[in-house]
Design a protein around this motif. Sequence first.
Motif, PDB file in Angstrom:
ATOM      1  N   UNK A 181       1.124  -0.670  -0.027  1.00  0.00           N
ATOM      2  CA  UNK A 181       0.409  -0.028   0.055  1.00  0.00           C
ATOM      3  C   UNK A 181       0.823   1.591  -0.097  1.00  0.00           C
ATOM      4  N   UNK A 182       0.373   2.809  -0.950  1.00  0.00           N
ATOM      5  CA  UNK A 182       1.327   3.418  -1.031  1.00  0.00           C
ATOM      6  C   UNK A 182       0.001   4.463  -0.370  1.00  0.00           C
ATOM      7  N   UNK A 183       0.926   5.263   0.075  1.00  0.00           N
ATOM      8  CA  UNK A 183      -0.236   6.559   0.634  1.00  0.00           C
ATOM      9  C   UNK A 183       0.708   8.275  -0.647  1.00  0.00           C
ATOM     10  N   UNK A 184      -0.416   8.570  -0.760  1.00  0.00           N
ATOM     11  CA  UNK A 184       0.326   9.431  -1.559  1.00  0.00           C
ATOM     12  C   UNK A 184      -1.298  10.464  -2.913  1.00  0.00           C
ATOM     13  N   UNK A 185      -0.760  10.822  -3.771  1.00  0.00           N
ATOM     14  CA  UNK A 185      -1.668  11.721  -4.959  1.00  0.00           C
ATOM     15  C   UNK A 185      -1.531  10.471  -6.120  1.00  0.00           C
ATOM     16  N   UNK A 186      -2.340  10.744  -6.666  1.00  0.00           N
ATOM     17  CA  UNK A 186      -2.215   9.763  -7.973  1.00  0.00           C
ATOM     18  C   UNK A 186      -1.690   9.813  -8.927  1.00  0.00           C
ATOM     19  N   UNK A 187      -0.797  11.303  -8.365  1.00  0.00           N
ATOM     20  CA  UNK A 187       0.460  11.010  -9.376  1.00  0.00           C
ATOM     21  C   UNK A 187       1.636  10.114  -8.494  1.00  0.00           C
ATOM     22  N   UNK A 188       1.647  10.678  -7.436  1.00  0.00           N
ATOM     23  CA  UNK A 188       2.615   9.598  -6.600  1.00  0.00           C
ATOM     24  C   UNK A 188       2.783   7.762  -7.029  1.00  0.00           C
ATOM     25  N   UNK A 189       1.173   7.320  -7.511  1.00  0.00           N
ATOM     26  CA  UNK A 189       0.409   6.329  -7.433  1.00  0.00           C
ATOM     27  C   UNK A 189       1.472   6.465  -8.701  1.00  0.00           C
ATOM     28  N   UNK A 190       1.181   6.789  -9.607  1.00  0.00           N
ATOM     29  CA  UNK A 190       1.548   6.823 -10.919  1.00  0.00           C
ATOM     30  C   UNK A 190       2.829   6.503 -10.946  1.00  0.00           C
ATOM     31  N   UNK A 191       3.622   7.462 -11.196  1.00  0.00           N
ATOM     32  CA  UNK A 191       4.921   6.707 -10.561  1.00  0.00           C
ATOM     33  C   UNK A 191       5.468   6.342  -9.073  1.00  0.00           C
ATOM     34  N   UNK A 192       4.802   5.708  -8.834  1.00  0.00           N
ATOM     35  CA  UNK A 192       5.521   4.164  -8.143  1.00  0.00           C
ATOM     36  C   UNK A 192       5.047   3.128  -9.231  1.00  0.00           C
ATOM     37  N   UNK A 193       3.813   2.908  -9.206  1.00  0.00           N
ATOM     38  CA  UNK A 193       3.475   1.639 -10.626  1.00  0.00           C
ATOM     39  C   UNK A 193       4.872   2.542 -11.597  1.00  0.00           C
ATOM     40  N   UNK A 194       5.482   3.455 -12.273  1.00  0.00           N
ATOM     41  CA  UNK A 194       6.134   3.326 -13.131  1.00  0.00           C
ATOM     42  C   UNK A 194       7.561   2.785 -13.309  1.00  0.00           C
ATOM     43  N   UNK A 195       8.082   2.405 -11.537  1.00  0.00           N
ATOM     44  CA  UNK A 195       9.181   1.704 -11.081  1.00  0.00           C
ATOM     45  C   UNK A 195       8.891   0.424 -11.077  1.00  0.00           C
ATOM     46  N   UNK A 196       7.751  -0.145 -11.686  1.00  0.00           N
ATOM     47  CA  UNK A 196       7.461  -1.198 -12.006  1.00  0.00           C
ATOM     48  C   UNK A 196       7.354  -1.416 -13.210  1.00  0.00           C
ATOM     49  N   UNK A 197       7.550  -0.166 -14.353  1.00  0.00           N
ATOM     50  CA  UNK A 197       7.390  -0.851 -15.658  1.00  0.00           C
ATOM     51  C   UNK A 197       6.098  -0.124 -15.775  1.00  0.00           C
ATOM     52  N   UNK A 198       5.048  -0.378 -15.058  1.00  0.00           N
ATOM     53  CA  UNK A 198       3.545  -0.015 -15.386  1.00  0.00           C
ATOM     54  C   UNK A 198       2.806   1.425 -15.851  1.00  0.00           C
ATOM     55  N   UNK A 199       2.329   1.777 -16.665  1.00  0.00           N
ATOM     56  CA  UNK A 199       2.262   3.591 -16.807  1.00  0.00           C
ATOM     57  C   UNK A 199       1.291   3.276 -17.158  1.00  0.00           C
ATOM     58  N   UNK A 200       0.758   4.454 -16.263  1.00  0.00           N
ATOM     59  CA  UNK A 200      -0.251   5.052 -16.213  1.00  0.00           C
ATOM     60  C   UNK A 200      -0.453   6.442 -15.730  1.00  0.00           C
ATOM     61  N   UNK A 201      -1.710   7.282 -15.983  1.00  0.00           N
ATOM     62  CA  UNK A 201      -1.547   8.429 -16.346  1.00  0.00           C
ATOM     63  C   UNK A 201      -1.984   9.420 -14.895  1.00  0.00           C
ATOM     64  N   UNK A 202      -1.894  10.447 -13.896  1.00  0.00           N
ATOM     65  CA  UNK A 202      -2.207  10.220 -13.113  1.00  0.00           C
ATOM     66  C   UNK A 202      -3.764  11.159 -13.462  1.00  0.00           C
ATOM     67  N   UNK A 204      -5.676   9.216 -15.131  1.00  0.00           N
ATOM     68  CA  UNK A 204      -6.455   8.330 -15.628  1.00  0.00           C
ATOM     69  C   UNK A 204      -7.045   7.622 -13.957  1.00  0.00           C
ATOM     70  N   UNK A 205      -6.071   7.748 -13.023  1.00  0.00           N
ATOM     71  CA  UNK A 205      -6.087   7.075 -11.714  1.00  0.00           C
ATOM     72  C   UNK A 205      -6.755   8.209 -11.066  1.00  0.00           C
ATOM     73  N   UNK A 206      -7.293   9.645 -11.153  1.00  0.00           N
ATOM     74  CA  UNK A 206      -8.126  10.679 -10.271  1.00  0.00           C
ATOM     75  C   UNK A 206      -9.412  10.085 -11.375  1.00  0.00           C
ATOM     76  N   UNK A 207      -9.503   9.629 -12.732  1.00  0.00           N
ATOM     77  CA  UNK A 207     -10.846   9.430 -13.370  1.00  0.00           C
ATOM     78  C   UNK A 207     -11.050   8.127 -12.699  1.00  0.00           C
TER      79      UNK A 207
END
Length: 240
Positions: A181-202, A204-207
């Motif tokens: 679990x991570x605590x943060x903004x949609x942008x933080x979540x998107x950045x964390x996923x990027x470390x795993x090679x999973x690309x999502x925009x902030x 889309x997370x907000x949506x």
Amino acid sequence: MKPVSANLLCASCREDYWTLIRQLGHVQLPALRSIMLRQAHIGPTGHTPSKGNAPMPIDTRAQDLITDSEAWLAEQAGKIRAAYAGYDWRKAWYAIISNRHTILTMSTAADDYASLQHIVRRNEQALTPEDELIIIGTCPKCDSMLTGTPDAETVTCQHCRTEWPAPAIKAARDERLWQVQITGTPSDAAKELKRYGLTVSRNLVSQWLRRGKLHATPTNTKNQYVFNLGELAALLDCHR
Ligand SMILES: [Zn+2]
Ligand SMILES: [Zn+2]
């Protein structure tokens, strides 16, 4: 023994094989050699290591990669003409480049292509700046973190040297993401996923949050949520 036809390469494999050969001698070996001589920095410049810094771990590996690459070139050159086996790597590479037809139609071509793919992949990983590597997962044998280039088909553990199929390792990783679990903004979540090679925009997370597709828990801070990475990865999976 394999039948001769098993070692014939189709047109697209020949094309790829030739690209890898060019890449090995034209790009990878010169780059690896300069790393070994510490003339090159991997990654963005602007950081000057001061005296007494630990050497980059990559330096110690460069020699191994060079040895394997050069051995492959010497072996192929030697198949063109026995005397070529004694050439230094650059001359061996030129001999190969000037004998395209012989190399591509050799009775051992499929095996040579497969071993070159392996060599080029390892070189590529060593030459990729660390911030472009993603977390593929965890080594099933020694529990070390496995990193690699985003589209690599296999991943080699830097610790125990075992090679694994990347898709299986990633699938196990995605399973385990449900416990992260991570605590943060949609942008933080998107950045964390990027470390795993999973690309999502902030966006889309907000949506997803607005539409109730994502069950992140809001915190007391505005725009901050507790995200479950497993849920994000799974959602992303069905939107690919
Ligand atoms: Zn093919
Ligand atoms: Zn390992």
